[in-house]
Design a protein around this motif. Structure first.
Motif, PDB file in Angstrom:
ATOM      1  N   PHE A 135       0.875  -1.166   0.000  1.00 16.12           N
ATOM      2  CA  PHE A 135       0.000   0.000   0.000  1.00 16.12           C
ATOM      3  C   PHE A 135       0.910   1.212   0.000  1.00 16.12           C
ATOM      4  O   PHE A 135       0.960   1.984   0.926  1.00 16.12           O
ATOM      5  CB  PHE A 135      -0.936  -0.018   1.202  1.00 16.12           C
ATOM      6  CG  PHE A 135      -2.143   0.853   1.023  1.00 16.12           C
ATOM      7  CD1 PHE A 135      -3.157   0.486   0.165  1.00 16.12           C
ATOM      8  CD2 PHE A 135      -2.269   2.040   1.710  1.00 16.12           C
ATOM      9  CE1 PHE A 135      -4.274   1.277  -0.006  1.00 16.12           C
ATOM     10  CE2 PHE A 135      -3.381   2.842   1.550  1.00 16.12           C
ATOM     11  CZ  PHE A 135      -4.394   2.462   0.695  1.00 16.12           C
ATOM     12  N   GLY A 136       1.686   1.320  -1.082  1.00 13.55           N
ATOM     13  CA  GLY A 136       2.624   2.418  -1.262  1.00 13.55           C
ATOM     14  C   GLY A 136       3.623   2.467  -0.137  1.00 13.55           C
ATOM     15  O   GLY A 136       3.908   1.496   0.509  1.00 13.55           O
ATOM     16  N   GLU A 173      -2.162   6.716  -3.981  1.00 15.23           N
ATOM     17  CA  GLU A 173      -3.008   5.540  -3.868  1.00 15.23           C
ATOM     18  C   GLU A 173      -4.329   5.905  -3.216  1.00 15.23           C
ATOM     19  O   GLU A 173      -4.390   6.765  -2.344  1.00 15.23           O
ATOM     20  CB  GLU A 173      -2.322   4.457  -3.049  1.00 15.23           C
ATOM     21  CG  GLU A 173      -1.095   3.926  -3.731  1.00 15.23           C
ATOM     22  CD  GLU A 173      -0.408   2.847  -2.939  1.00 15.23           C
ATOM     23  OE1 GLU A 173       0.173   1.981  -3.572  1.00 15.23           O
ATOM     24  OE2 GLU A 173      -0.451   2.886  -1.702  1.00 15.23           O
ATOM     25  N   LEU A 214      -9.049  -0.729  -4.952  1.00 15.35           N
ATOM     26  CA  LEU A 214      -7.759  -0.109  -4.660  1.00 15.35           C
ATOM     27  C   LEU A 214      -7.128   0.304  -5.976  1.00 15.35           C
ATOM     28  O   LEU A 214      -7.018  -0.514  -6.889  1.00 15.35           O
ATOM     29  CB  LEU A 214      -6.843  -1.089  -3.927  1.00 15.35           C
ATOM     30  CG  LEU A 214      -5.377  -0.668  -3.740  1.00 15.35           C
ATOM     31  CD1 LEU A 214      -5.272   0.586  -2.882  1.00 15.35           C
ATOM     32  CD2 LEU A 214      -4.577  -1.809  -3.133  1.00 15.35           C
ATOM     33  N   THR A 215      -6.759   1.571  -6.102  1.00 16.12           N
ATOM     34  CA  THR A 215      -6.056   2.025  -7.297  1.00 16.12           C
ATOM     35  C   THR A 215      -4.654   2.457  -6.907  1.00 16.12           C
ATOM     36  O   THR A 215      -4.459   3.154  -5.909  1.00 16.12           O
ATOM     37  CB  THR A 215      -6.792   3.196  -7.993  1.00 16.12           C
ATOM     38  OG1 THR A 215      -6.958   4.268  -7.069  1.00 16.12           O
ATOM     39  CG2 THR A 215      -8.146   2.765  -8.505  1.00 16.12           C
ATOM     40  N   GLN A 216      -3.697   2.007  -7.722  1.00 23.18           N
ATOM     41  CA  GLN A 216      -2.290   2.354  -7.549  1.00 23.18           C
ATOM     42  C   GLN A 216      -1.803   2.807  -8.913  1.00 23.18           C
ATOM     43  O   GLN A 216      -1.493   1.969  -9.760  1.00 23.18           O
ATOM     44  CB  GLN A 216      -1.496   1.144  -7.048  1.00 23.18           C
ATOM     45  CG  GLN A 216      -1.940   0.654  -5.693  1.00 23.18           C
ATOM     46  CD  GLN A 216      -1.190  -0.586  -5.249  1.00 23.18           C
ATOM     47  OE1 GLN A 216      -1.071  -1.552  -5.989  1.00 23.18           O
ATOM     48  NE2 GLN A 216      -0.692  -0.561  -4.029  1.00 23.18           N
ATOM     49  N   THR A 263       3.677   2.781 -11.253  1.00 22.35           N
ATOM     50  CA  THR A 263       4.452   1.932 -10.357  1.00 22.35           C
ATOM     51  C   THR A 263       5.917   2.330 -10.337  1.00 22.35           C
ATOM     52  O   THR A 263       6.765   1.569  -9.946  1.00 22.35           O
ATOM     53  CB  THR A 263       4.337   0.451 -10.796  1.00 22.35           C
ATOM     54  OG1 THR A 263       4.817   0.334 -12.125  1.00 22.35           O
ATOM     55  CG2 THR A 263       2.903  -0.025 -10.709  1.00 22.35           C
TER      56      THR A 263
END
Length: 169
Positions: free
Chosen positions: A27-28, A101, A125-127, A164
């Motif tokens: 999570f980052g 995030e 969840l967006t990353q 990423t």
């Protein structure tokens, strides 16, 4: 609208789908110091001295360090020590943001002492340009990781500029 677009893109995208029953994701660099002050703003507040709770409603935004949580309704449960928050229970559609995030779910419970946020119900969840969905996600704020369970689906966008690291958007 953003959620509808992301869900439509997630369901229609052919790029590298991964299906699993449970998975752990970063999570980052989201490592949260749970000893930092918690700031809450809302349209209304109801305090119950009898059970040690406070109910915030209407455009609730909670901040602690770099983390932001927004929801229509948040119940704050205080501990036995005066003024000490034990946990936050958010419902009605919750958004959790840290850096680039973001996670959305039907509800979320933040256990301050454990340093965990459990999000349940239609978790997204967006990353960067990558997206993951599940029914449940537990974020460990001490380690900056999240455990997802309940029919996890992941869509990873290949190449540069995917959020990423590397490339520009």
């Amino acid at each position: 609208m953003v959620r509808a677009f992301l869900l439509a893109a997630l369901l229609a995208a052919p790029a590298l789908p991964v299906l699993a029953q449970g998975t752990e994701v970063a999570f980052g660099g989201m490592r949260q110091d749970s000893s930092l002050p918690v700031e809450i703003s809302a349209d209304q507040l109801e305090v119950s001295q009898s059970d040690g709770t406070a109910l915030y409603t209407g455009n609730v935004v909670i901040g602690q360090g770099e983390m932001r949580l927004a929801a229509p309704r948040v119940l704050v449960v205080y501990g036995e020590q005066a003024g000490r928050i034990d946990r936050l229970e958010a419902s009605g559609g919750v958004t959790l943001v840290s850096g680039e995030e973001a996670a959305e779910a039907d509800q979320a419970d933040y256990d301050i002492d454990a340093g965990t946020v459990e999000m349940t119900g239609n978790v997204l969840l967006t990353q960067g340009q990558n997206a993951l969905t599940s029914e449940r996600m537990v974020v460990d704020l001490d380690t900056g990781t999240a455990q997802m369970a309940g029919r996890v689906r992941t869509v990873l966008q290949p190449g540069e500029g995917n959020g990423t690291g590397g490339g520009s958007q």
